[in-house]
Design an enzyme around this catalytic site. Structure first.
Site, mmCIF file in Angstrom:
data_model
loop_
_atom_site.group_PDB
_atom_site.id
_atom_site.type_symbol
_atom_site.label_atom_id
_atom_site.label_comp_id
_atom_site.label_asym_id
_atom_site.label_seq_id
_atom_site.Cartn_x
_atom_site.Cartn_y
_atom_site.Cartn_z
ATOM 1 N N ARG A 21 0.651 25.291 52.117
ATOM 2 C CA ARG A 21 -0.249 25.754 53.183
ATOM 3 C C ARG A 21 -0.549 27.234 53.164
ATOM 4 O O ARG A 21 -1.436 27.686 53.876
ATOM 5 C CB ARG A 21 0.333 25.347 54.536
ATOM 6 C CG ARG A 21 0.260 23.856 54.784
ATOM 7 C CD ARG A 21 1.053 23.459 55.993
ATOM 8 N NE ARG A 21 2.462 23.692 55.753
ATOM 9 C CZ ARG A 21 3.428 23.427 56.623
ATOM 10 N NH1 ARG A 21 3.130 22.949 57.805
ATOM 11 N NH2 ARG A 21 4.682 23.655 56.324
ATOM 12 N N ARG A 29 8.353 25.343 46.056
ATOM 13 C CA ARG A 29 7.024 25.308 46.664
ATOM 14 C C ARG A 29 6.047 26.362 46.158
ATOM 15 O O ARG A 29 5.814 27.371 46.804
ATOM 16 C CB ARG A 29 7.144 25.511 48.181
ATOM 17 C CG ARG A 29 7.995 24.498 48.851
ATOM 18 C CD ARG A 29 7.160 23.491 49.596
ATOM 19 N NE ARG A 29 8.088 22.529 50.170
ATOM 20 C CZ ARG A 29 8.516 22.595 51.432
ATOM 21 N NH1 ARG A 29 8.030 23.500 52.243
ATOM 22 N NH2 ARG A 29 9.383 21.725 51.860
ATOM 23 N N ARG A 88 -6.317 19.811 52.189
ATOM 24 C CA ARG A 88 -5.539 19.151 53.252
ATOM 25 C C ARG A 88 -6.354 18.897 54.519
ATOM 26 O O ARG A 88 -6.007 18.037 55.323
ATOM 27 C CB ARG A 88 -4.301 19.991 53.590
ATOM 28 C CG ARG A 88 -3.055 19.605 52.831
ATOM 29 C CD ARG A 88 -2.436 18.291 53.323
ATOM 30 N NE ARG A 88 -1.546 18.498 54.443
ATOM 31 C CZ ARG A 88 -1.722 18.009 55.651
ATOM 32 N NH1 ARG A 88 -2.801 17.300 55.911
ATOM 33 N NH2 ARG A 88 -0.848 18.220 56.600
HETATM 34 O O1 CP3 Z 1 5.891 23.735 45.196
HETATM 35 C C1 CP3 Z 1 5.262 22.701 45.099
HETATM 36 O O2 CP3 Z 1 4.057 22.684 44.976
HETATM 37 C C2 CP3 Z 1 6.045 21.388 45.015
HETATM 38 C C3 CP3 Z 1 5.868 20.484 46.121
HETATM 39 C C4 CP3 Z 1 7.027 20.247 47.075
HETATM 40 C C5 CP3 Z 1 6.810 19.888 48.423
HETATM 41 N N1 CP3 Z 1 8.003 19.556 48.980
HETATM 42 C C6 CP3 Z 1 5.486 19.830 49.074
HETATM 43 C C7 CP3 Z 1 5.417 19.898 50.543
HETATM 44 C C8 CP3 Z 1 8.396 20.196 46.840
HETATM 45 C C9 CP3 Z 1 9.185 20.554 45.592
HETATM 46 C C10 CP3 Z 1 9.008 19.751 48.063
HETATM 47 C C11 CP3 Z 1 10.445 19.511 48.198
HETATM 48 C C12 CP3 Z 1 10.989 19.226 49.525
HETATM 49 N N2 CP3 Z 1 10.437 18.511 50.551
HETATM 50 C C13 CP3 Z 1 12.302 19.584 49.915
HETATM 51 C C14 CP3 Z 1 13.309 20.284 49.021
HETATM 52 C C15 CP3 Z 1 13.088 21.751 48.997
HETATM 53 C C16 CP3 Z 1 13.419 22.439 50.295
HETATM 54 O O3 CP3 Z 1 12.461 22.960 50.916
HETATM 55 O O4 CP3 Z 1 14.577 22.452 50.708
HETATM 56 C C17 CP3 Z 1 12.492 19.128 51.229
HETATM 57 C C18 CP3 Z 1 13.736 19.311 52.066
HETATM 58 C C19 CP3 Z 1 11.309 18.441 51.626
HETATM 59 C C20 CP3 Z 1 11.057 17.739 52.897
HETATM 60 C C21 CP3 Z 1 9.890 18.338 53.583
HETATM 61 N N3 CP3 Z 1 8.576 18.083 53.225
HETATM 62 C C22 CP3 Z 1 9.855 19.233 54.680
HETATM 63 C C23 CP3 Z 1 11.086 19.779 55.384
HETATM 64 C C24 CP3 Z 1 8.515 19.523 54.960
HETATM 65 C C25 CP3 Z 1 7.966 20.381 56.078
HETATM 66 C C26 CP3 Z 1 7.794 21.779 55.539
HETATM 67 C C27 CP3 Z 1 7.328 22.788 56.570
HETATM 68 O O5 CP3 Z 1 6.935 23.843 56.095
HETATM 69 O O6 CP3 Z 1 7.377 22.569 57.774
HETATM 70 C C28 CP3 Z 1 7.738 18.809 54.029
HETATM 71 C C29 CP3 Z 1 6.264 18.778 53.929
HETATM 72 C C30 CP3 Z 1 5.735 19.438 52.705
HETATM 73 N N4 CP3 Z 1 6.150 19.170 51.429
HETATM 74 C C31 CP3 Z 1 4.667 20.378 52.654
HETATM 75 C C32 CP3 Z 1 4.457 20.660 51.294
HETATM 76 C C33 CP3 Z 1 3.391 21.531 50.704
HETATM 77 C C34 CP3 Z 1 3.834 20.870 53.832
HETATM 78 C C35 CP3 Z 1 2.983 19.704 54.242
HETATM 79 C C36 CP3 Z 1 1.567 19.961 54.700
HETATM 80 O O7 CP3 Z 1 0.659 20.200 53.870
HETATM 81 O O8 CP3 Z 1 1.316 19.844 55.912
#
Ligand code: CP3
Length: 322
Positions: free
Chosen positions: A6, A2, A15
């Site tokens: 946010r 990531r 967003r």
């Molecule tokens: O770094 C980057 O810019 C790459 C983008 C990226 C996101 N998700 C964007 C995202 C990547 C590589 C992921 C991978 C991802 N997503 C994983 C594997 C890595 C890890 O964290 O274990 C997993 C399990 C997910 C599933 C997921 N998506 C979750 C658990 C969440 C909630 C995160 C939280 O902070 O509560 C997301 C949403 C998500 N994916 C966000 C982002 C930037 C936040 C969404 C928002 O803008 O509201």
């Protein structure tokens, strides 16, 4: 882990106008958000802005994000498993290939773009549980109660991820990362049965592409003796396992990636600096280490601390041989 997200005001601004799914599906916006951290911090590589659940929609699974993935109808029956589609490479998530092309036009040539996918077991966890969880007890009970049905889901996910990752390289991704965020939920014997075979099959099918393959088994300390043979070039290590321990188990032919605790970005600059130095010192001036966080960045992180981290790593680590 990531880079975008946010914690960056420029991301929050975009967003505030679009929901997360729309952001991932609009190539121009996904490209813009991918490039934001590179402009701000000049990291050595960019990671595509998307989500591990993105290609699963193409399998016919409806979902929303709040803030993590929420699956409308979690998989529980043979009929649902049967209905899971296996779209061909390129047909699934074409907007991702489009985003990659735009990103590569904008990225400095010296900055490679990392494509990624979720590991089949981690995707299985979300598909069966329906949402994030600490224990994934629904997903794990299904795994043990319905091993044959579980295997079918895992095999379908493996087929789809191979095609999806291949399509990202065809579009211009220069490296690939597989996120196995929930690998650590499994004992080694179950990891070997349900999770590891998919990883080996993905890697075997992508090796001919000639791009570095990175595998991140989160909380995988007890799994490294198995992971060592998966064929990846790089293994991501979470913050709980020291890099020297991981390296000893993985051997000299696998690079390691990691592993600063993301919450260490909340420490004073002095403390943060010494934690960064400790990681660099532990790994020594040897090749085969990619500095990274040991998991995803927290949304309340001060971007100034990230800038501090990038500068510190650059200053303290060996200059790359060009
Ligand atoms: O770094 C980057 O810019 C790459 C983008 C990226 C996101 N998700 C964007 C995202 C990547 C590589 C992921 C991978 C991802 N997503 C994983 C594997 C890595 C890890 O964290 O274990 C997993 C399990 C997910 C599933 C997921 N998506 C979750 C658990 C969440 C909630 C995160 C939280 O902070 O509560 C997301 C949403 C998500 N994916 C966000 C982002 C930037 C936040 C969404 C928002 O803008 O509201």
């Amino acid at each position: 882990m990531r880079q975008a997200g946010r914690y960056l005001p420029e991301y929050r601004k975009i967003r505030s106008q679009v929901d997360f799914l729309t952001l991932t599906k609009t190539p121009e916006l996904a490209a813009e958000v991918t490039l934001q951290p590179i402009r701000r911090f000049e990291m050595d590589a960019a990671i595509l802005f998307s989500d591990i659940m993105t290609p699963v929609e193409g399998m016919g699974v409806e979902m929303e994000f709040n803030p993590g993935p929420v699956v409308k109808a979690p998989l529980r029956t043979a009929a649902q498993v049967d209905a899971l589609k296996v779209p061909k490479s390129g047909e699934n998530a074409p907007f991702v290939a489009e985003a990659i092309k735009i990103i590569n036009r904008e990225l400095p040539v010296s900055v490679p773009l990392i494509g990624f996918a979720g590991a089949p077991f981690t995707l299985f966890c979300y598909l069966v549980e329906g949402r994030g969880s600490k224990t994934f007890s629904q997903a794990k009970s299904f795994l043990f109660a319905e091993p044959q049905l579980s295997r079918i889901i895992l095999e379908k996910l493996t087929d789809v991820m191979i095609g999806y990752l291949q399509a990202q390289v065809d579009a211009g991704a220069k490296a690939l990362m597989i996120f196995d965020s929930w690998a650590g939920l499994l004992a080694e014997r179950d990891y070997k049965t349900f999770a590891y075979p998919s990883i080996c099959r993905i890697i075997k099918n992508l090796s001919h592409l000639g791009v570095p393959l990175i595998y991140f088994p989160n909380q995988g300390a007890t799994l490294l003796g198995t992971v060592k043979n998966c064929g990846a070039h790089v293994v991501g290590v979470d913050w709980r396992t020291s890099l020297s321990v991981a390296r000893n188990i993985l051997g000299p032919d696998m690079a390691v990636q990691g592993n600063l605790d993301p919450m260490a970005l909340f420490a004073s600059k002095q403390d943060l600096g010494s934690r960064i130095d400790d990681i660099l010192c532990e790994i020594g001036q040897k090749n085969g280490h990619i500095f990274n966080l040991g998991h995803g960045i927290d949304k309340n992180t001060d971007p100034d601390r990230v800038a501090f981290l990038v500068d510190r790593v650059r200053e303290k680590s060996q200059k790359p041989l060009s």
